[in-house]
Design a protein around this motif. Structure first.
Motif, PDB file in Angstrom:
ATOM      1  N   LEU A   1      -5.818  12.050   1.011  1.00  0.00           N
ATOM      2  CA  LEU A   1      -5.078  11.382  -0.055  1.00  0.00           C
ATOM      3  C   LEU A   1      -5.614  11.776  -1.425  1.00  0.00           C
ATOM      4  CD1 LEU A   1      -4.897   7.792   1.470  1.00  0.00           C
ATOM      5  CD2 LEU A   1      -3.167   9.592   1.562  1.00  0.00           C
ATOM      6  N   VAL A   2      -4.709  11.851  -2.396  1.00  0.00           N
ATOM      7  CA  VAL A   2      -5.110  12.101  -3.779  1.00  0.00           C
ATOM      8  C   VAL A   2      -4.794  10.903  -4.669  1.00  0.00           C
ATOM      9  CG1 VAL A   2      -4.922  14.609  -3.614  1.00  0.00           C
ATOM     10  CG2 VAL A   2      -2.934  13.280  -4.346  1.00  0.00           C
ATOM     11  N   TRP A   3      -4.024   9.942  -4.150  1.00  0.00           N
ATOM     12  CA  TRP A   3      -3.665   8.765  -4.939  1.00  0.00           C
ATOM     13  C   TRP A   3      -3.366   7.613  -3.990  1.00  0.00           C
ATOM     14  CZ3 TRP A   3      -3.812   8.215 -10.136  1.00  0.00           C
ATOM     15  CH2 TRP A   3      -3.253   7.062 -10.680  1.00  0.00           C
ATOM     16  N   ILE A   4      -3.876   6.426  -4.344  1.00  0.00           N
ATOM     17  CA  ILE A   4      -3.603   5.221  -3.563  1.00  0.00           C
ATOM     18  C   ILE A   4      -3.166   4.132  -4.541  1.00  0.00           C
ATOM     19  CG2 ILE A   4      -4.561   3.434  -2.074  1.00  0.00           C
ATOM     20  CD1 ILE A   4      -6.666   5.484  -1.166  1.00  0.00           C
TER      21      ILE A   4
ATOM     22  N   TYR B   1     -11.372   3.682   3.882  1.00  0.00           N
ATOM     23  CA  TYR B   1     -11.106   5.059   3.462  1.00  0.00           C
ATOM     24  C   TYR B   1     -12.054   5.481   2.345  1.00  0.00           C
ATOM     25  CZ  TYR B   1      -8.593   9.241   1.979  1.00  0.00           C
ATOM     26  OH  TYR B   1      -8.260  10.528   1.662  1.00  0.00           O
ATOM     27  N   LEU B   2     -12.250   4.594   1.366  1.00  0.00           N
ATOM     28  CA  LEU B   2     -13.048   4.929   0.192  1.00  0.00           C
ATOM     29  C   LEU B   2     -14.527   4.581   0.343  1.00  0.00           C
ATOM     30  CD1 LEU B   2     -10.604   3.702  -2.598  1.00  0.00           C
ATOM     31  CD2 LEU B   2     -10.970   6.055  -1.804  1.00  0.00           C
ATOM     32  N   SER B   3     -14.870   3.852   1.389  1.00  0.00           N
ATOM     33  CA  SER B   3     -16.248   3.386   1.601  1.00  0.00           C
ATOM     34  C   SER B   3     -16.752   2.581   0.409  1.00  0.00           C
ATOM     35  CB  SER B   3     -17.188   4.569   1.870  1.00  0.00           C
ATOM     36  OG  SER B   3     -16.799   5.243   3.030  1.00  0.00           O
TER      37      SER B   3
ATOM     38  N   GLU C   1       4.586  10.915  -1.059  1.00  0.00           N
ATOM     39  CA  GLU C   1       4.188   9.665  -0.429  1.00  0.00           C
ATOM     40  C   GLU C   1       4.104   9.857   1.076  1.00  0.00           C
ATOM     41  OE1 GLU C   1       5.283   4.921  -0.357  1.00  0.00           O
ATOM     42  OE2 GLU C   1       6.512   6.282  -1.555  1.00  0.00           O
ATOM     43  N   VAL C   2       3.034   9.287   1.665  1.00  0.00           N
ATOM     44  CA  VAL C   2       2.855   9.356   3.112  1.00  0.00           C
ATOM     45  C   VAL C   2       2.634   7.949   3.642  1.00  0.00           C
ATOM     46  CG1 VAL C   2       1.925  11.703   3.133  1.00  0.00           C
ATOM     47  CG2 VAL C   2       0.368   9.780   2.902  1.00  0.00           C
ATOM     48  N   ALA C   3       3.131   7.705   4.843  1.00  0.00           N
ATOM     49  CA  ALA C   3       2.875   6.432   5.515  1.00  0.00           C
ATOM     50  C   ALA C   3       1.508   6.542   6.170  1.00  0.00           C
ATOM     51  CB  ALA C   3       3.951   6.173   6.556  1.00  0.00           C
TER      52      ALA C   3
ATOM     53  N   LEU D   1       0.848  -1.180   0.000  1.00  0.00           N
ATOM     54  CA  LEU D   1       0.000   0.000   0.000  1.00  0.00           C
ATOM     55  C   LEU D   1       0.883   1.229   0.000  1.00  0.00           C
ATOM     56  CD1 LEU D   1      -2.744   1.478   0.387  1.00  0.00           C
ATOM     57  CD2 LEU D   1      -2.453   1.127   2.851  1.00  0.00           C
ATOM     58  N   ARG D   2       0.676   2.074  -1.004  1.00  0.00           N
ATOM     59  CA  ARG D   2       1.406   3.349  -1.062  1.00  0.00           C
ATOM     60  C   ARG D   2       0.379   4.453  -1.216  1.00  0.00           C
ATOM     61  NH1 ARG D   2       6.557   2.720  -4.875  1.00  0.00           N
ATOM     62  NH2 ARG D   2       7.202   4.458  -3.587  1.00  0.00           N
ATOM     63  N   CYS D   3       0.472   5.466  -0.373  1.00  0.00           N
ATOM     64  CA  CYS D   3      -0.489   6.555  -0.339  1.00  0.00           C
ATOM     65  C   CYS D   3       0.212   7.877  -0.619  1.00  0.00           C
ATOM     66  CB  CYS D   3      -1.161   6.622   1.032  1.00  0.00           C
ATOM     67  SG  CYS D   3      -1.967   5.094   1.506  1.00  0.00           S
ATOM     68  N   TYR D   4      -0.506   8.764  -1.293  1.00  0.00           N
ATOM     69  CA  TYR D   4       0.084  10.043  -1.682  1.00  0.00           C
ATOM     70  C   TYR D   4      -0.865  11.191  -1.380  1.00  0.00           C
ATOM     71  CZ  TYR D   4       3.224   7.019  -4.297  1.00  0.00           C
ATOM     72  OH  TYR D   4       4.122   6.042  -4.648  1.00  0.00           O
ATOM     73  N   THR D   5      -0.284  12.297  -0.941  1.00  0.00           N
ATOM     74  CA  THR D   5      -1.003  13.559  -0.787  1.00  0.00           C
ATOM     75  C   THR D   5      -0.377  14.533  -1.771  1.00  0.00           C
ATOM     76  OG1 THR D   5       0.493  14.368   0.925  1.00  0.00           O
ATOM     77  CG2 THR D   5      -1.465  13.180   1.665  1.00  0.00           C
ATOM     78  N   GLN D   6      -0.920  15.726  -1.805  1.00  0.00           N
ATOM     79  CA  GLN D   6      -0.368  16.745  -2.692  1.00  0.00           C
ATOM     80  C   GLN D   6       0.207  17.866  -1.840  1.00  0.00           C
ATOM     81  OE1 GLN D   6      -3.146  18.310  -5.513  1.00  0.00           O
ATOM     82  NE2 GLN D   6      -1.617  19.459  -6.604  1.00  0.00           N
TER      83      GLN D   6
END
Length: 163
Positions: free
Chosen positions: A26-29, A45-47, A14-16, A2-7
């Protein structure tokens, strides 16, 4: 994985992030061979339910294989294949043989043929969807047709009209 990204300042960062932690914006998973815990994190997170690879392959079979039930499509989707719609399909087929093969041009062509024939665009889209994919629902049909490719779309429409 799992890799998560914010802007941040127009850049992806990338954020842990893990189960039970504060929910970031998040803007990208990215999920690559996710563990059940990672699936649960993203689903929460996405429901929504994250489909498996097998489920995704099954849902998109028309991208890589002809609909096996194409012969039965006119019967299966009889309410879509009204006489006015069926009579417009040869014109759509002819237009698809020469139109620029892009999502935008495909969508414009469907709208143009529908308008010429006094049909709603959705009527012609549903008929093309049925004949090309064998499915009652897909992502936007202009995008699907662009990805399936002109050769396959024209062939499937031609066979559907002959059936």
């Amino acid at each position: 994985m799992l890799r998560c990204y914010t802007q941040n300042n127009g850049q992806l960062v990338e954020v842990a992030w893990g189960l039970g932690e504060a929910r970031p914006a998040l803007v990208w998973i990215d999920l690559l061979n996710p563990t059940p815990e990672e699936d649960a994190i993203v689903e929460g997170y996405l429901s929504l339910s994250v489909p498996t690879r097998a489920e995704m392959a099954d849902a998109a079979h028309y991208f890589y294989a002809d609909p096996t039930h194409a012969i039965n499509v006119p019967t299966k989707f009889a309410e879509v294949m009204t006489d006015p719609v069926r009579s417009a399909l040869p014109e759509l087929l002819a237009a698809f043989e020469s139109v620029e093969w892009s999502r935008e041009a495909i969508g414009a062509t469907i709208k143009s043929v529908a308008a010429k024939r006094g049909l709603k665009t959705s009527q012609l889209m549903m008929a093309a969807r049925a004949l090309v994919t064998g499915e009652p629902q897909t992502p936007p049909i202009d995008a699907v047709l662009a990805l399936v490719g002109r050769e396959h779309v024209v062939d499937r429409l031609r066979r559907g009209l002959a059936g």
